[in-house]
Design an enzyme around this catalytic site. Structure first.
Site, mmCIF file in Angstrom:
data_model
loop_
_atom_site.group_PDB
_atom_site.id
_atom_site.type_symbol
_atom_site.label_atom_id
_atom_site.label_comp_id
_atom_site.label_asym_id
_atom_site.label_seq_id
_atom_site.Cartn_x
_atom_site.Cartn_y
_atom_site.Cartn_z
ATOM 1 N N SER A 1 0.856 -23.324 0.381
ATOM 2 C CA SER A 1 -0.140 -22.096 -0.576
ATOM 3 C C SER A 1 -0.725 -23.827 -2.145
ATOM 4 O O SER A 1 0.451 -23.453 -2.822
ATOM 5 C CB SER A 1 -0.640 -21.415 -0.746
ATOM 6 O OG SER A 1 -1.282 -21.084 -2.176
ATOM 7 N N MET B 1 -10.909 -15.144 0.568
ATOM 8 C CA MET B 1 -10.710 -14.257 0.065
ATOM 9 C C MET B 1 -12.354 -13.809 -0.290
ATOM 10 O O MET B 1 -12.276 -13.874 -2.123
ATOM 11 C CB MET B 1 -9.404 -13.702 -0.461
ATOM 12 C CG MET B 1 -8.356 -14.081 -0.283
ATOM 13 S SD MET B 1 -7.125 -14.149 -0.894
ATOM 14 C CE MET B 1 -7.254 -16.221 -0.789
ATOM 15 N N MET C 1 -1.712 -10.624 5.926
ATOM 16 C CA MET C 1 -0.506 -10.174 4.404
ATOM 17 C C MET C 1 0.394 -10.114 3.818
ATOM 18 O O MET C 1 0.365 -8.587 4.605
ATOM 19 C CB MET C 1 -1.797 -10.115 3.171
ATOM 20 C CG MET C 1 -3.392 -10.882 3.437
ATOM 21 S SD MET C 1 -3.386 -12.192 3.144
ATOM 22 C CE MET C 1 -2.016 -12.295 1.578
HETATM 23 C C1 DX5 Z 1 -2.672 -14.616 -1.871
HETATM 24 C C2 DX5 Z 1 -2.502 -15.733 -1.274
HETATM 25 C C3 DX5 Z 1 -1.472 -16.643 -0.689
HETATM 26 C C4 DX5 Z 1 -0.911 -17.091 -1.834
HETATM 27 C C5 DX5 Z 1 0.924 -17.140 -1.248
HETATM 28 O O1 DX5 Z 1 -3.428 -14.210 -1.831
HETATM 29 O O2 DX5 Z 1 -2.788 -15.688 0.012
HETATM 30 O O3 DX5 Z 1 -1.867 -17.688 0.229
HETATM 31 O O4 DX5 Z 1 -1.338 -18.428 -2.121
HETATM 32 O O5 DX5 Z 1 1.744 -17.337 -2.270
HETATM 33 P P1 DX5 Z 1 3.607 -16.860 -2.236
HETATM 34 O O6 DX5 Z 1 3.947 -17.275 -1.169
HETATM 35 O O7 DX5 Z 1 3.867 -17.193 -4.087
HETATM 36 O O8 DX5 Z 1 3.366 -15.770 -2.164
HETATM 37 ZN ZN ZN Z 2 -3.761 -17.235 1.575
#
Ligand code: DX5
Ligand code: ZN
Length: 220
Positions: free
Chosen positions: A9, A69, A138
Protein backbone atom coordinates in the site's frame (compact mmCIF):
# COMPACT_ATOMS: atom_id res chain seq x y z
CA UNK A 1 -0.10 -24.13 -3.84
CA UNK A 2 0.33 -20.74 -5.53
CA UNK A 3 2.25 -17.97 -3.83
CA UNK A 4 0.37 -15.29 -1.96
CA UNK A 5 -0.30 -12.13 -3.99
CA UNK A 6 1.35 -9.17 -2.26
CA UNK A 7 -0.06 -5.67 -2.76
CA UNK A 8 2.07 -3.03 -1.01
CA UNK A 9 0.00 0.00 0.00
CA UNK A 10 1.54 3.26 -1.16
CA UNK A 11 -0.22 5.01 1.73
CA UNK A 12 3.06 4.29 3.53
CA UNK A 13 5.29 5.52 0.67
CA UNK A 14 6.82 8.99 0.29
CA UNK A 15 3.99 11.12 -1.18
CA UNK A 16 6.58 13.44 -2.72
CA UNK A 17 8.08 10.58 -4.73
CA UNK A 18 5.21 8.30 -5.75
CA UNK A 19 6.49 7.63 -9.27
CA UNK A 20 9.77 6.37 -7.89
CA UNK A 21 7.91 4.37 -5.22
CA UNK A 22 5.91 2.32 -7.75
CA UNK A 23 8.92 1.85 -10.04
CA UNK A 24 10.81 0.51 -7.05
CA UNK A 25 7.92 -1.82 -6.11
CA UNK A 26 7.98 -3.25 -9.62
CA UNK A 27 11.76 -3.85 -9.40
CA UNK A 28 11.15 -5.50 -6.04
CA UNK A 29 8.67 -7.93 -7.64
CA UNK A 30 5.54 -6.76 -5.85
CA UNK A 31 2.42 -8.28 -7.45
CA UNK A 32 -0.04 -5.37 -7.26
CA UNK A 33 0.09 -1.75 -6.07
CA UNK A 34 -2.61 -0.99 -3.49
CA UNK A 35 -3.92 2.59 -3.79
CA UNK A 36 -5.91 3.92 -0.83
CA UNK A 37 -8.37 6.59 -1.93
CA UNK A 38 -9.91 8.46 1.04
CA UNK A 39 -12.38 11.33 0.88
CA UNK A 40 -12.40 12.70 4.42
CA UNK A 41 -16.09 11.75 4.70
CA UNK A 42 -16.32 7.96 4.59
CA UNK A 43 -13.07 7.85 6.59
CA UNK A 44 -11.40 10.54 8.70
CA UNK A 45 -8.47 11.10 6.32
CA UNK A 46 -7.88 12.42 2.81
CA UNK A 47 -5.33 10.94 0.44
CA UNK A 48 -5.52 11.28 -3.36
CA UNK A 49 -7.80 10.80 -6.36
CA UNK A 50 -7.81 10.06 -10.07
CA UNK A 51 -4.85 12.29 -11.05
CA UNK A 52 -2.58 10.28 -8.77
CA UNK A 53 -3.79 6.98 -10.24
CA UNK A 54 -3.18 8.38 -13.72
CA UNK A 55 0.34 9.42 -12.76
CA UNK A 56 1.07 6.05 -11.18
CA UNK A 57 -0.18 4.34 -14.34
CA UNK A 58 2.57 6.06 -16.32
CA UNK A 59 5.20 4.74 -13.90
CA UNK A 60 4.39 1.06 -13.50
CA UNK A 61 2.93 -1.90 -15.33
CA UNK A 62 1.86 -3.54 -12.06
CA UNK A 63 -1.90 -3.90 -11.59
CA UNK A 64 -3.29 -0.91 -9.69
CA UNK A 65 -5.59 -2.15 -6.91
CA UNK A 66 -7.71 0.88 -6.08
CA UNK A 67 -9.46 0.77 -2.69
CA UNK A 68 -12.18 3.41 -2.60
CA UNK A 69 -12.89 4.64 0.91
CA UNK A 70 -15.32 7.26 -0.33
CA UNK A 71 -19.02 8.04 -0.07
CA UNK A 72 -21.05 7.08 -3.14
CA UNK A 73 -18.19 5.43 -5.04
CA UNK A 74 -20.43 5.17 -8.13
CA UNK A 75 -19.70 8.85 -8.75
CA UNK A 76 -16.02 8.19 -9.50
CA UNK A 77 -15.43 4.51 -10.30
CA UNK A 78 -15.51 5.04 -14.07
CA UNK A 79 -12.99 7.87 -13.85
CA UNK A 80 -10.63 5.75 -11.78
CA UNK A 81 -10.80 3.02 -14.41
CA UNK A 82 -10.20 5.54 -17.18
CA UNK A 83 -7.18 6.75 -15.18
CA UNK A 84 -5.72 3.24 -15.10
CA UNK A 85 -7.22 1.29 -12.20
CA UNK A 86 -7.18 -2.48 -12.84
CA UNK A 87 -9.08 -3.50 -9.72
CA UNK A 88 -11.67 -1.30 -7.99
CA UNK A 89 -13.02 -2.19 -4.57
CA UNK A 90 -15.48 -0.22 -2.46
CA UNK A 91 -17.43 -0.43 0.79
CA UNK A 92 -21.03 -1.47 -0.06
CA UNK A 93 -22.56 0.63 2.73
CA UNK A 94 -21.15 3.73 0.99
CA UNK A 95 -22.96 2.94 -2.27
CA UNK A 96 -26.62 3.45 -3.19
CA UNK A 97 -26.59 0.38 -5.46
CA UNK A 98 -23.60 -1.93 -4.93
CA UNK A 99 -24.88 -4.53 -7.44
CA UNK A 100 -25.12 -1.94 -10.18
CA UNK A 101 -21.67 -0.57 -9.37
CA UNK A 102 -20.04 -4.02 -9.44
CA UNK A 103 -21.57 -4.63 -12.87
CA UNK A 104 -20.48 -1.22 -14.11
CA UNK A 105 -16.86 -1.74 -13.01
CA UNK A 106 -16.74 -5.05 -14.88
CA UNK A 107 -18.36 -3.58 -17.98
CA UNK A 108 -15.63 -0.96 -18.03
CA UNK A 109 -13.03 -3.73 -18.09
CA UNK A 110 -11.73 -3.68 -14.51
CA UNK A 111 -11.98 -6.27 -11.75
CA UNK A 112 -14.44 -5.44 -8.99
CA UNK A 113 -15.00 -6.19 -5.35
CA UNK A 114 -16.58 -5.24 -2.05
CA UNK A 115 -14.76 -4.47 1.21
CA UNK A 116 -15.97 -5.31 4.70
CA UNK A 117 -14.88 -3.36 7.77
CA UNK A 118 -13.82 -5.38 10.83
CA UNK A 119 -17.25 -4.96 12.47
CA UNK A 120 -19.26 -5.98 9.39
CA UNK A 121 -20.38 -9.62 9.26
CA UNK A 122 -19.31 -11.78 6.33
CA UNK A 123 -23.00 -12.46 5.67
CA UNK A 124 -23.27 -8.83 4.47
CA UNK A 125 -21.11 -9.79 1.49
CA UNK A 126 -23.21 -12.83 0.56
CA UNK A 127 -25.53 -11.05 -1.88
CA UNK A 128 -22.48 -9.85 -3.84
CA UNK A 129 -20.33 -12.97 -3.94
CA UNK A 130 -21.45 -14.05 -7.42
CA UNK A 131 -20.55 -10.62 -8.82
CA UNK A 132 -17.09 -10.08 -7.27
CA UNK A 133 -13.58 -10.78 -8.56
CA UNK A 134 -12.18 -9.87 -5.14
CA UNK A 135 -13.71 -9.73 -1.66
CA UNK A 136 -11.59 -7.74 0.77
CA UNK A 137 -11.75 -7.93 4.55
CA UNK A 138 -10.30 -5.07 6.57
CA UNK A 139 -7.93 -6.12 9.34
CA UNK A 140 -8.17 -2.60 10.82
CA UNK A 141 -10.69 0.24 10.71
CA UNK A 142 -9.85 2.11 7.53
CA UNK A 143 -8.28 5.55 7.52
CA UNK A 144 -4.67 5.09 8.49
CA UNK A 145 -1.69 2.83 7.90
CA UNK A 146 0.34 1.23 10.67
CA UNK A 147 -2.54 0.07 12.88
CA UNK A 148 -2.65 -3.21 14.81
CA UNK A 149 -4.36 -6.19 13.19
CA UNK A 150 -7.73 -7.06 14.74
CA UNK A 151 -7.54 -10.80 15.35
CA UNK A 152 -11.32 -11.31 15.31
CA UNK A 153 -11.00 -11.03 11.53
CA UNK A 154 -9.25 -14.44 11.32
CA UNK A 155 -12.47 -16.49 11.74
CA UNK A 156 -14.13 -14.17 9.21
CA UNK A 157 -11.49 -15.14 6.63
CA UNK A 158 -12.25 -18.81 7.31
CA UNK A 159 -15.97 -18.19 7.00
CA UNK A 160 -15.53 -16.33 3.72
CA UNK A 161 -13.37 -19.13 2.30
CA UNK A 162 -16.08 -21.65 3.26
CA UNK A 163 -18.78 -19.49 1.70
CA UNK A 164 -16.77 -19.09 -1.52
CA UNK A 165 -17.36 -22.70 -2.54
CA UNK A 166 -16.56 -23.04 -6.24
CA UNK A 167 -16.59 -19.32 -6.92
CA UNK A 168 -13.38 -17.85 -8.26
CA UNK A 169 -13.06 -14.56 -6.37
CA UNK A 170 -9.85 -13.80 -4.51
CA UNK A 171 -9.91 -13.11 -0.78
CA UNK A 172 -7.86 -10.03 0.10
CA UNK A 173 -6.90 -8.86 3.59
CA UNK A 174 -6.08 -5.21 4.15
CA UNK A 175 -4.60 -3.69 7.28
CA UNK A 176 -2.24 -4.68 10.04
CA UNK A 177 -0.29 -7.34 8.12
CA UNK A 178 3.19 -8.04 9.52
CA UNK A 179 5.77 -10.77 8.98
CA UNK A 180 4.64 -12.17 12.33
CA UNK A 181 0.94 -12.57 11.52
CA UNK A 182 0.93 -13.02 7.72
CA UNK A 183 1.18 -16.79 7.87
CA UNK A 184 -1.91 -17.27 10.03
CA UNK A 185 -3.77 -14.75 7.85
CA UNK A 186 -2.94 -16.73 4.72
CA UNK A 187 -3.71 -20.06 6.39
CA UNK A 188 -7.10 -18.64 7.43
CA UNK A 189 -7.94 -17.88 3.82
CA UNK A 190 -6.27 -14.77 2.37
CA UNK A 191 -5.05 -15.05 -1.23
CA UNK A 192 -3.92 -11.42 -1.36
CA UNK A 193 -2.12 -9.50 1.38
CA UNK A 194 -2.10 -5.72 1.43
CA UNK A 195 0.99 -4.54 3.30
CA UNK A 196 1.79 -0.89 3.90
CA UNK A 197 4.01 -0.12 6.87
CA UNK A 198 5.38 -3.66 6.97
CA UNK A 199 6.93 -3.23 3.49
CA UNK A 200 7.80 0.46 3.57
CA UNK A 201 9.38 0.47 7.03
CA UNK A 202 11.36 -2.68 6.31
CA UNK A 203 15.15 -2.35 6.06
CA UNK A 204 14.87 -4.68 3.05
CA UNK A 205 11.49 -4.21 1.32
CA UNK A 206 12.34 -6.62 -1.50
CA UNK A 207 13.05 -9.39 1.00
CA UNK A 208 9.89 -8.54 2.96
CA UNK A 209 7.78 -8.77 -0.19
CA UNK A 210 9.37 -12.13 -1.07
CA UNK A 211 8.84 -13.42 2.47
CA UNK A 212 5.15 -12.45 2.36
CA UNK A 213 4.76 -14.11 -1.06
CA UNK A 214 6.16 -17.39 0.26
CA UNK A 215 4.93 -17.19 3.85
CA UNK A 216 2.69 -20.24 3.53
CA UNK A 217 4.01 -21.87 0.36
CA UNK A 218 4.44 -25.11 2.31
CA UNK A 219 0.69 -25.37 2.90
CA UNK A 220 -1.16 -28.30 1.43
C1 DX5 B 1 -6.22 1.48 5.77
C2 DX5 B 1 -5.81 1.21 4.35
C3 DX5 B 1 -4.77 0.16 4.23
C4 DX5 B 1 -3.46 0.57 4.87
C5 DX5 B 1 -2.68 -0.62 5.25
O1 DX5 B 1 -7.19 2.45 5.78
O2 DX5 B 1 -6.94 0.78 3.59
O3 DX5 B 1 -4.58 -0.23 2.90
O4 DX5 B 1 -2.68 1.35 4.00
O5 DX5 B 1 -1.56 -0.21 5.95
P1 DX5 B 1 -0.83 -1.17 6.98
O6 DX5 B 1 -0.35 -2.38 6.20
O7 DX5 B 1 0.29 -0.34 7.50
O8 DX5 B 1 -1.83 -1.55 8.03
ZN1 ZN C 1 -6.56 -0.23 1.59
Amino acid sequence: MADTIVAPSILSADFAAMGEAVKTLQRQHADWVHCDVMDGAFVPNITFGMPMVKALRRNTELPLDVHLMIERPERYAAEFIKSGADIVTFHPEASRDPHKLLAEIRELGAKCGVVLNPDVAVSEAEPFLDSCDVVMLMGVFPGFGGQKFIRDVLPKLEELRRLRGNRKFLIELDGGVTLDNAREIVLAGADVLVAGSCVFSSPDPEQTIASLQHIASDRA
